[in-house]
Design an enzyme around this catalytic site. Structure first.
Site, PDB file in Angstrom:
ATOM      1  N   SER A  17      24.819  32.399  46.943  1.00  0.00           N
ATOM      2  CA  SER A  17      24.131  33.263  45.988  1.00  0.00           C
ATOM      3  C   SER A  17      24.713  34.681  46.004  1.00  0.00           C
ATOM      4  O   SER A  17      25.477  35.040  46.910  1.00  0.00           O
ATOM      5  CB  SER A  17      22.649  33.260  46.403  1.00  0.00           C
ATOM      6  OG  SER A  17      21.948  34.371  45.957  1.00  0.00           O
ATOM      7  N   LEU A  62      26.133  38.283  46.228  1.00  0.00           N
ATOM      8  CA  LEU A  62      27.420  38.886  46.587  1.00  0.00           C
ATOM      9  C   LEU A  62      28.360  37.858  47.231  1.00  0.00           C
ATOM     10  O   LEU A  62      29.566  37.865  46.958  1.00  0.00           O
ATOM     11  CB  LEU A  62      27.178  40.068  47.543  1.00  0.00           C
ATOM     12  CG  LEU A  62      28.418  40.801  48.029  1.00  0.00           C
ATOM     13  CD1 LEU A  62      29.244  41.351  46.860  1.00  0.00           C
ATOM     14  CD2 LEU A  62      28.037  41.941  48.965  1.00  0.00           C
ATOM     15  N   SER A 111      24.585  47.743  54.731  1.00  0.00           N
ATOM     16  CA  SER A 111      23.829  48.313  53.611  1.00  0.00           C
ATOM     17  C   SER A 111      23.766  49.830  53.820  1.00  0.00           C
ATOM     18  O   SER A 111      23.953  50.308  54.953  1.00  0.00           O
ATOM     19  CB  SER A 111      22.411  47.738  53.614  1.00  0.00           C
ATOM     20  OG  SER A 111      21.520  48.561  52.891  1.00  0.00           O
ATOM     21  N   TYR A 137      14.385  45.327  58.013  1.00  0.00           N
ATOM     22  CA  TYR A 137      15.693  45.233  57.363  1.00  0.00           C
ATOM     23  C   TYR A 137      16.604  46.380  57.804  1.00  0.00           C
ATOM     24  O   TYR A 137      17.750  46.161  58.226  1.00  0.00           O
ATOM     25  CB  TYR A 137      15.494  45.258  55.845  1.00  0.00           C
ATOM     26  CG  TYR A 137      16.763  45.148  55.018  1.00  0.00           C
ATOM     27  CD1 TYR A 137      17.520  43.974  55.020  1.00  0.00           C
ATOM     28  CD2 TYR A 137      17.200  46.206  54.229  1.00  0.00           C
ATOM     29  CE1 TYR A 137      18.675  43.863  54.248  1.00  0.00           C
ATOM     30  CE2 TYR A 137      18.351  46.113  53.450  1.00  0.00           C
ATOM     31  CZ  TYR A 137      19.085  44.939  53.464  1.00  0.00           C
ATOM     32  OH  TYR A 137      20.227  44.836  52.701  1.00  0.00           O
ATOM     33  N   LYS A 151      20.146  46.287  59.959  1.00  0.00           N
ATOM     34  CA  LYS A 151      21.412  46.796  59.422  1.00  0.00           C
ATOM     35  C   LYS A 151      21.965  47.940  60.296  1.00  0.00           C
ATOM     36  O   LYS A 151      23.174  48.073  60.446  1.00  0.00           O
ATOM     37  CB  LYS A 151      21.238  47.258  57.972  1.00  0.00           C
ATOM     38  CG  LYS A 151      20.936  46.105  56.993  1.00  0.00           C
ATOM     39  CD  LYS A 151      22.094  45.109  56.902  1.00  0.00           C
ATOM     40  CE  LYS A 151      21.891  44.056  55.822  1.00  0.00           C
ATOM     41  NZ  LYS A 151      22.997  43.082  55.762  1.00  0.00           N
ATOM     42  N   THR A 187      21.259  41.167  42.651  1.00  0.00           N
ATOM     43  CA  THR A 187      21.272  39.812  43.235  1.00  0.00           C
ATOM     44  C   THR A 187      19.818  39.362  43.410  1.00  0.00           C
ATOM     45  O   THR A 187      18.886  40.040  42.969  1.00  0.00           O
ATOM     46  CB  THR A 187      21.941  39.807  44.625  1.00  0.00           C
ATOM     47  OG1 THR A 187      21.093  40.546  45.516  1.00  0.00           O
ATOM     48  CG2 THR A 187      23.323  40.417  44.610  1.00  0.00           C
TER      49      THR A 187
HETATM   50  N1  LIG Z   1      21.378  43.103  46.802  1.00  0.00           N
HETATM   51  C1  LIG Z   1      21.368  44.337  47.312  1.00  0.00           C
HETATM   52  O1  LIG Z   1      20.790  45.275  46.748  1.00  0.00           O
HETATM   53  C2  LIG Z   1      22.119  44.607  48.579  1.00  0.00           C
HETATM   54  C3  LIG Z   1      22.524  43.599  49.416  1.00  0.00           C
HETATM   55  N2  LIG Z   1      23.165  43.900  50.586  1.00  0.00           N
HETATM   56  C4  LIG Z   1      23.547  42.837  51.505  1.00  0.00           C
HETATM   57  O2  LIG Z   1      24.374  41.905  50.841  1.00  0.00           O
HETATM   58  C5  LIG Z   1      24.302  40.658  51.530  1.00  0.00           C
HETATM   59  C6  LIG Z   1      24.171  39.520  50.528  1.00  0.00           C
HETATM   60  O3  LIG Z   1      22.900  39.585  49.920  1.00  0.00           O
HETATM   61  P1  LIG Z   1      22.671  39.341  48.354  1.00  0.00           P
HETATM   62  O4  LIG Z   1      23.759  38.583  47.788  1.00  0.00           O
HETATM   63  O5  LIG Z   1      22.308  40.638  47.795  1.00  0.00           O
HETATM   64  O6  LIG Z   1      21.316  38.493  48.407  1.00  0.00           O
HETATM   65  P2  LIG Z   1      20.987  36.958  48.024  1.00  0.00           P
HETATM   66  O7  LIG Z   1      19.588  36.748  48.416  1.00  0.00           O
HETATM   67  O8  LIG Z   1      21.385  36.693  46.634  1.00  0.00           O
HETATM   68  O9  LIG Z   1      21.950  36.133  48.973  1.00  0.00           O
HETATM   69  C7  LIG Z   1      21.699  36.037  50.350  1.00  0.00           C
HETATM   70  C8  LIG Z   1      22.574  34.960  50.947  1.00  0.00           C
HETATM   71  O10 LIG Z   1      22.307  34.900  52.348  1.00  0.00           O
HETATM   72  C9  LIG Z   1      22.031  33.555  52.710  1.00  0.00           C
HETATM   73  N3  LIG Z   1      21.065  33.473  53.790  1.00  0.00           N
HETATM   74  C10 LIG Z   1      19.836  34.054  53.856  1.00  0.00           C
HETATM   75  N4  LIG Z   1      19.234  33.703  54.977  1.00  0.00           N
HETATM   76  C11 LIG Z   1      20.075  32.884  55.638  1.00  0.00           C
HETATM   77  C12 LIG Z   1      20.000  32.187  56.871  1.00  0.00           C
HETATM   78  N5  LIG Z   1      18.925  32.232  57.660  1.00  0.00           N
HETATM   79  N6  LIG Z   1      21.048  31.418  57.239  1.00  0.00           N
HETATM   80  C13 LIG Z   1      22.133  31.324  56.457  1.00  0.00           C
HETATM   81  N7  LIG Z   1      22.275  31.956  55.292  1.00  0.00           N
HETATM   82  C14 LIG Z   1      21.247  32.729  54.887  1.00  0.00           C
HETATM   83  C15 LIG Z   1      21.454  32.927  51.462  1.00  0.00           C
HETATM   84  O11 LIG Z   1      21.697  31.545  51.534  1.00  0.00           O
HETATM   85  P3  LIG Z   1      20.561  30.436  51.210  1.00  0.00           P
HETATM   86  O12 LIG Z   1      21.006  29.812  49.955  1.00  0.00           O
HETATM   87  O13 LIG Z   1      20.653  29.541  52.358  1.00  0.00           O
HETATM   88  O14 LIG Z   1      19.248  31.146  51.090  1.00  0.00           O
HETATM   89  C16 LIG Z   1      22.278  33.588  50.366  1.00  0.00           C
HETATM   90  O15 LIG Z   1      23.479  32.906  50.183  1.00  0.00           O
HETATM   91  C17 LIG Z   1      23.138  40.775  52.496  1.00  0.00           C
HETATM   92  O16 LIG Z   1      23.628  40.988  53.800  1.00  0.00           O
HETATM   93  C18 LIG Z   1      22.396  42.014  52.010  1.00  0.00           C
HETATM   94  O17 LIG Z   1      21.698  42.646  53.042  1.00  0.00           O
HETATM   95  C19 LIG Z   1      23.467  45.178  50.936  1.00  0.00           C
HETATM   96  C20 LIG Z   1      23.111  46.207  50.128  1.00  0.00           C
HETATM   97  C21 LIG Z   1      22.412  46.019  48.901  1.00  0.00           C
HETATM   98  C1  LIG Z   2      21.059  67.757  48.913  1.00  0.00           C
HETATM   99  C2  LIG Z   2      20.256  66.826  48.084  1.00  0.00           C
HETATM  100  C3  LIG Z   2      19.977  65.548  48.791  1.00  0.00           C
HETATM  101  C4  LIG Z   2      19.155  64.641  47.978  1.00  0.00           C
HETATM  102  C5  LIG Z   2      18.772  63.448  48.764  1.00  0.00           C
HETATM  103  C6  LIG Z   2      17.839  62.621  47.978  1.00  0.00           C
HETATM  104  C7  LIG Z   2      17.291  61.500  48.764  1.00  0.00           C
HETATM  105  C8  LIG Z   2      17.103  60.342  47.883  1.00  0.00           C
HETATM  106  C9  LIG Z   2      16.755  59.126  48.681  1.00  0.00           C
HETATM  107  C10 LIG Z   2      17.714  58.047  48.378  1.00  0.00           C
HETATM  108  C11 LIG Z   2      17.343  56.811  49.105  1.00  0.00           C
HETATM  109  C12 LIG Z   2      18.380  55.786  48.810  1.00  0.00           C
HETATM  110  C13 LIG Z   2      17.994  54.462  49.340  1.00  0.00           C
HETATM  111  C14 LIG Z   2      19.055  53.481  49.012  1.00  0.00           C
HETATM  112  C15 LIG Z   2      18.727  52.158  49.573  1.00  0.00           C
HETATM  113  C16 LIG Z   2      19.758  51.153  49.268  1.00  0.00           C
HETATM  114  O1  LIG Z   2      20.659  51.360  48.492  1.00  0.00           O
HETATM  115  O2  LIG Z   2      19.630  49.983  49.911  1.00  0.00           O
HETATM  116  C17 LIG Z   2      20.528  48.932  49.640  1.00  0.00           C
HETATM  117  C18 LIG Z   2      19.846  47.666  50.061  1.00  0.00           C
HETATM  118  O3  LIG Z   2      20.196  47.091  51.069  1.00  0.00           O
HETATM  119  C19 LIG Z   2      18.768  47.203  49.198  1.00  0.00           C
HETATM  120  O4  LIG Z   2      17.873  46.365  49.877  1.00  0.00           O
HETATM  121  P1  LIG Z   2      16.336  46.306  49.421  1.00  0.00           P
HETATM  122  O5  LIG Z   2      15.793  45.116  50.088  1.00  0.00           O
HETATM  123  O6  LIG Z   2      15.720  47.571  49.894  1.00  0.00           O
HETATM  124  O7  LIG Z   2      16.334  46.183  47.929  1.00  0.00           O
END
Ligand SMILES: NC(=O)C1=CN([C@@H]2O[C@H](COP(=O)(O)OP(=O)(O)OC[C@H]3O[C@@H](n4cnc5c(N)ncnc54)[C@H](OP(=O)(O)O)[C@@H]3O)[C@@H](O)[C@H]2O)C=CC1
Ligand SMILES: CCCCCCCCCCCCCCCC(=O)OCC(=O)COP(=O)(O)O
Length: 338
Positions: A75, A77, A207, A220, A224, A255
């Site tokens: 799924s 990324l 992340s 979470y 990370k 995603t």
């Molecule tokens: N989307 C976002 O906003 C962000 C995502 N990330 C990171 O990107 C990475 C990918 O996530 P993303 O694609 O967004 O999310 P998805 O939920 O779309 O994908 C997550 C993937 O991880 C697998 N997974 C989850 N749990 C397990 C487990 N216990 N064992 C094996 N596989 C597992 C899932 O497989 P299954 O099919 O088995 O569930 C799936 O393929 C993660 O590490 C996430 O933290 C980082 C920053 C931002």
């Molecule tokens: C000098 C001026 C400074 C201004 C600072 C402003 C502060 C704003 C706060 C911004 C917070 C950003 C959070 C970003 C979080 C993020 O991108 O997470 C990525 C993920 O992993 C998402 O996972 P989730 O499960 O939370 O959707």
């Protein structure tokens, strides 16, 4: 359709630069000063373009035929990374918990329009990262199947929503097992074979929340932060063995991460958050992961201006950052009526 090679493209670019310089000279459009500055500028652009081109060619050569293991390939990324690395000729090992979804992806890749001799049919390995024994047998299976791993992309992960007070410790543990202990165990199981041949590359998808903690994401963000710390240590320790470590820290990506997130009692959150839906496209992030891998970058923050400023603020003015996070928590609590 005409197709020009990178060398032809560079020659064409240099030809245009030359034509421009000749016209400037002929028509005396510019004075002597600008005539010195413009070729300098154009020259820098040309050198930069050439540098980028060479970098792209080097990345292609690095990935072509390399054994690349991707976790979480079912799924988001991980799936997009599979597409990019497959097209570049990597020998893929796609991992996930759902065998059917992995098989579907293999069919999608091998039946796509991008057919060429340089592409290899991917292998699949099914296991749950939260089950450490399953991780170690999966590593054995991978090594048996492909011999050596050149690049391991620890991508799989799960997110979480909840207040610390209402979250079962079992949920904290589960998130930690999936996002931290699982990737650590898989990396440790693959590393000895990399050390033996003194080459290899560990890529980790962390992340922005591996660098800053935001309210209602404790499990979470903790997983990370631990990931960032572990793989920073690994990078230093692996230097003598010529094993590279790349930590990629993206902001929000479109995603299923929020849909699949767990809540404090372990149930599924099941909501597509606005921030997720409005995030970067997973295909663009996969391309950035591909380049970061090819360029053997050590640490990459893939985020917009505000999250990037927030990361710096956390280090340079922590008090300001903490007070911003406290008001964010207050606002979110108010909007939920709690
Ligand atoms: N989307 C976002 O906003 C962000 C995502 N990330 C990171 O990107 C990475 C990918 O996530 P993303 O694609 O967004 O999310 P998805 O939920 O779309 O994908 C997550 C993937 O991880 C697998 N997974 C989850 N749990 C397990 C487990 N216990 N064992 C094996 N596989 C597992 C899932 O497989 P299954 O099919 O088995 O569930 C799936 O393929 C993660 O590490 C996430 O933290 C980082 C920053 C931002
Ligand atoms: C000098 C001026 C400074 C201004 C600072 C402003 C502060 C704003 C706060 C911004 C917070 C950003 C959070 C970003 C979080 C993020 O991108 O997470 C990525 C993920 O992993 C998402 O996972 P989730 O499960 O939370 O959707």
């Amino acid at each position: 359709m005409s197709y020009s090679t990178p060398i032809e493209k560079t020659e064409t670019f240099l030809m245009y630069v030359n034509v421009f310089r000749q016209s400037v000279r002929k028509w005396k459009i510019m004075d002597i000063t600008s005539m010195a500055i413009i070729p300098l500028l154009l020259g820098s652009v040309g050198v930069f373009g050439l540098y980028k081109l060479l970098q792209r060619l080097r990345t292609r050569a690095y990935i072509q035929d390399a054994v690349v293991v991707i976790t979480g390939a079912t799924s988001g990324l991980g799936k997009e990374c599979a597409k990019v690395f497959y097209r570049a000729g990597a020998r893929l090992v796609l991992c996930g918990r759902d065998r059917e979804k992995l098989q579907d992806l293999v069919r999608e890749l091998t039946s796509s329009g991008h057919k060429s001799e340089k592409m290899h049919k991917p292998h699949t390995v099914t296991f749950d990262l939260a089950d450490i024994e399953a991780v170690s047998s999966a590593a054995e299976e991978i090594l048996k199947c492909v011999g050596n791993v050149d690049i391991l992309i620890n991508n799989a992960g799960i997110s979480y929503r909840g207040t610390i007070l209402d979250t079962d410790v079992d949920v904290d543990k589960m998130v930690m097992e999936t996002n931290y202990f699982g990737p650590v165990a898989l990396t440790k199981a693959i590393l000895p074979s990399m050390i033996k041949k003194r080459s290899g590359h560990i890529v980790v998808i962390s992340s922005v929340q591996g660098k800053i903690s935001i309210p209602f994401r404790s499990a979470y963000a903790a997983s990370k932060h631990a990931t960032q710390a572990f793989f920073d240590c690994l990078r230093a320790e692996m230097e003598p063995y010529e094993i590279d470590v790349t930590v990629v820290s993206p902001g929000y990506i479109q995603t299923n991460l929020s849909l699949n997130a767990v809540t404090g009692d372990g149930s599924k959150y099941g909501v597509m958050d606005k921030s997720t839906a409005e995030g970067m496209s997973a295909a663009d992030v996969a391309l950035a992961v591909f380049s970061a891998t090819g360029e053997k970058k050590k640490d990459v923050l893939l985020a917009g201006l505000l999250p990037t400023l927030a990361v710096y603020l956390r280090t340079l003015a922590p008090k300001v950052f903490f007070s911003l996070m406290a008001s964010r928590a207050k606002k979110e609590r108010k909007s939920k009526g709690s």
